[in-house]
Motif scaffolding. Structure first.
Motif, mmCIF file in Angstrom:
data_model
loop_
_atom_site.group_PDB
_atom_site.id
_atom_site.type_symbol
_atom_site.label_atom_id
_atom_site.label_comp_id
_atom_site.label_asym_id
_atom_site.label_seq_id
_atom_site.Cartn_x
_atom_site.Cartn_y
_atom_site.Cartn_z
ATOM 1 N N LEU A 174 -15.046 -38.475 -1.042
ATOM 2 C CA LEU A 174 -15.458 -37.073 -1.045
ATOM 3 C C LEU A 174 -16.984 -36.961 -1.161
ATOM 4 C CD1 LEU A 174 -14.320 -34.241 -0.875
ATOM 5 C CD2 LEU A 174 -13.957 -34.289 -3.352
ATOM 6 N N ARG A 175 -17.562 -37.758 -2.044
ATOM 7 C CA ARG A 175 -19.029 -37.747 -2.187
ATOM 8 C C ARG A 175 -19.693 -38.162 -0.875
ATOM 9 N NH1 ARG A 175 -21.832 -41.948 -3.051
ATOM 10 N NH2 ARG A 175 -20.135 -43.079 -4.038
ATOM 11 N N GLN A 176 -19.188 -39.217 -0.253
ATOM 12 C CA GLN A 176 -19.773 -39.689 1.007
ATOM 13 C C GLN A 176 -19.646 -38.640 2.111
ATOM 14 O OE1 GLN A 176 -17.563 -43.317 1.416
ATOM 15 N NE2 GLN A 176 -18.732 -44.347 -0.206
ATOM 16 N N ALA A 177 -18.549 -37.884 2.101
ATOM 17 C CA ALA A 177 -18.359 -36.836 3.107
ATOM 18 C C ALA A 177 -19.400 -35.730 2.946
ATOM 19 C CB ALA A 177 -16.945 -36.259 3.000
ATOM 20 N N VAL A 178 -19.686 -35.350 1.699
ATOM 21 C CA VAL A 178 -20.716 -34.321 1.468
ATOM 22 C C VAL A 178 -22.097 -34.866 1.817
ATOM 23 C CG1 VAL A 178 -21.782 -32.801 -0.249
ATOM 24 C CG2 VAL A 178 -19.309 -33.199 -0.303
ATOM 25 N N GLU A 179 -22.347 -36.125 1.482
ATOM 26 C CA GLU A 179 -23.636 -36.741 1.843
ATOM 27 C C GLU A 179 -23.807 -36.804 3.356
ATOM 28 O OE1 GLU A 179 -24.121 -39.626 -2.099
ATOM 29 O OE2 GLU A 179 -23.307 -40.463 -0.228
#
Length: 257
Positions: free
Chosen positions: A88-93
């Protein structure tokens, strides 16, 4: 063995409000992916709507790709030993990079960015990735809890004791956010995990709702309304109070499968 999965129902709505001539919010309700997002764009007529839509589309595409390629990452049943928050963090990044690079290539989009509050469900755990001043609330047993922390100038002043809660509510700096997706090339993403129980509700909304409708009112409307009607009733109350911004709300309900 993980706990049995919860039954999830979700509905969302976005509305231009009473004062704006266009809607710079975007949202996603994808029960199949277990992904729910509210994004409130900024950066002018073209930029805000572009940024929020790019955020929603990019996050969704990243999660869908990983779910297809690496389904074993999901459903481990162990919230302590999961790679879902990293996804999820990588998707927002990734959304941040896409928005920033899009803005660099088009002068009309210069300086655009967006809030992003995303909830990804895995089994009984709801993972929340948050940037900006849109909000995620947990509704449980007649109480409402703000899960996300506003990345805003007013919240910084409030935490520092420089202003009171009442002053914060009426501050002319209310719309200044201190962190957004895409305004700069990278962003720090807040991550939270919630162990859901049957009967829990989650509300994700932009500040066009939370600035005009108090937390106890959000709780009362969602608790008293069928899920098909709850988001619309939240939006209607904000519009009744002036609707000075775009208004977006997602309501999620968890029950025993």
């Amino acid at each position: 063995m993980g706990s049995p999965t919860l039954q999830i129902e979700a509905r969302g709505i976005t509305d231009v409000g009473q004062r704006r001539d266009h809607n710079e919010d975007a949202y996603l309700v994808d029960e199949a992916l277990g992904l729910f997002i509210v994004a409130d764009g900024m950066g002018g007529h073209a930029g805000g709507g572009t940024a929020s839509r790019l955020a929603v589309d990019t996050i969704r595409a990243c999660v869908a790709r990983v779910k297809a390629e690496d389904p074993g990452r999901f459903g481990t049943g162990d919230p302590e030993d999961t790679r879902v928050p990293d996804l999820l963090r990588q998707a927002v990044e990734e959304a941040c990079r896409v928005i920033y690079e899009t803005a660099q290539s088009d002068s009309e989009l210069a300086g655009m960015g967006t809030t992003s509050t995303a909830v990804l469900l895995d089994g009984r755990t709801a993972f929340v990735a948050h940037v900006g001043d849109s909000r995620c609330y947990l509704l449980r047993e007649g109480r409402i809890y703000q899960v996300s922390e506003d990345h805003s100038l007013v919240n910084e002043q409030l935490k520092a004791g420089a202003i009171s809660a009442d002053e914060a509510k009426h501050s002319r700096f209310k719309n200044i956010i201190t962190r957004s997706v895409g305004f700069e090339q990278s962003v720090v993403v807040d991550l939270m995990g919630l162990e859901l129980q049957p009967g829990d509700g989650i509300v994700i909304c932009c500040d066009g709702l939370s600035n005009l409708v108090d937390d106890p009112e959000i709780l009362a409307i969602v608790d008293e309304s069928p899920i098909d009607l709850a988001p619309g009733r939240l939006v209607a109350l904000a519009n009744d109070r002036g609707g000075d911004d775009n208004i977006t709300a997602i309501v999620i309900r968890a029950s025993e499968a």
